[in-house]
Write an enzyme that holds these catalytic residues in place. Sequence first.
Site: not given
Ligand code: KIV
Length: 288
Positions: A54, A122, A124, A191
């Site tokens: 983000s 992390k 997705e 989310e």
């Molecule tokens: O990129 C990000 O900030 C995220 C949020 C949705 C936690 O993955």
Amino acid sequence: MSESKPAVSKKPTLATLFKKVADGQPITWLTCYDYTAAYLQEQAGIDMILVGDSLGMTMLGYEGTLPVTMDDMIRHTQAVRRGAPNTFLIGDMPYMSYQPSVETAIRNAGRFMAEANCDAIKLEGGIEMLSRIRGIIEAGIPTVGHLGLTPQSASALGGFRVQGKGAEQAKRIVDSAKALEEAGVFMILLEMVPDRLCKLVTERAKNCIIMSLGSGPDAHGQVLIYHDMMGLYPRFKPRMVKVFANAGEVILTGLKKYIEEVTTHTFPRPENYFTMTDEEYKKLLSMI
Ligand code: KIV
């Protein structure tokens, strides 16, 4: 800013996080993208920091996250690590840093660990990303999954909207959560899924921490985007965000005051600058 002791004296580990969950204590998690905010978040005692992709929006001004590169992520993650040396730090894999192949995924996940001193990464995606997730975990890298609204595939998901409202889509999220846990992720971010779905996934998780972003109170903890919860992002505020402090307003007030004081000659005052003696000044004039 005065130096003070870190609120967290010992860097938390996975075991620390699982102990919190076992003790019924919610885990606190925020995004962060720079040294100064990281310093403040660690002082406040946040459990975990995510350097989220983000940052494409909050720091780089793009309209979404897709243009963010691994080099962007590494640079910001290094800065955050310098500001928060004692906080559990998670690097977010940007678009196309893991989708193309298992090898690409492992190589880029490894960069977060080797170059930015992360504790975990992390990425997705659900069942369709299992091969990448397994590869990264087999390489010894603690991994967080991300289900529900996954911004990198927002276009395929029909935009930034709640996911899993219908039973069929909700079942796919439940199945993906199970598959990710079986593959070995230690945490899953849900989310923007309905609160009941989040509760169900949390209750079914055996060895996996479930975190909620806009998915209700019944997860093991909460995460928010720092710029949203501090009122710092000008373009929009997602409905589920609570603004805990309106730093944007405070900064704007300060900026306007600065402009006004310079314009009206009330800044700077003697305490804001440095002088030289008459003697040295005279000497200087004689020299030029
Ligand atoms: O990129 C990000 O900030 C995220 C949020 C949705 C936690 O993955």
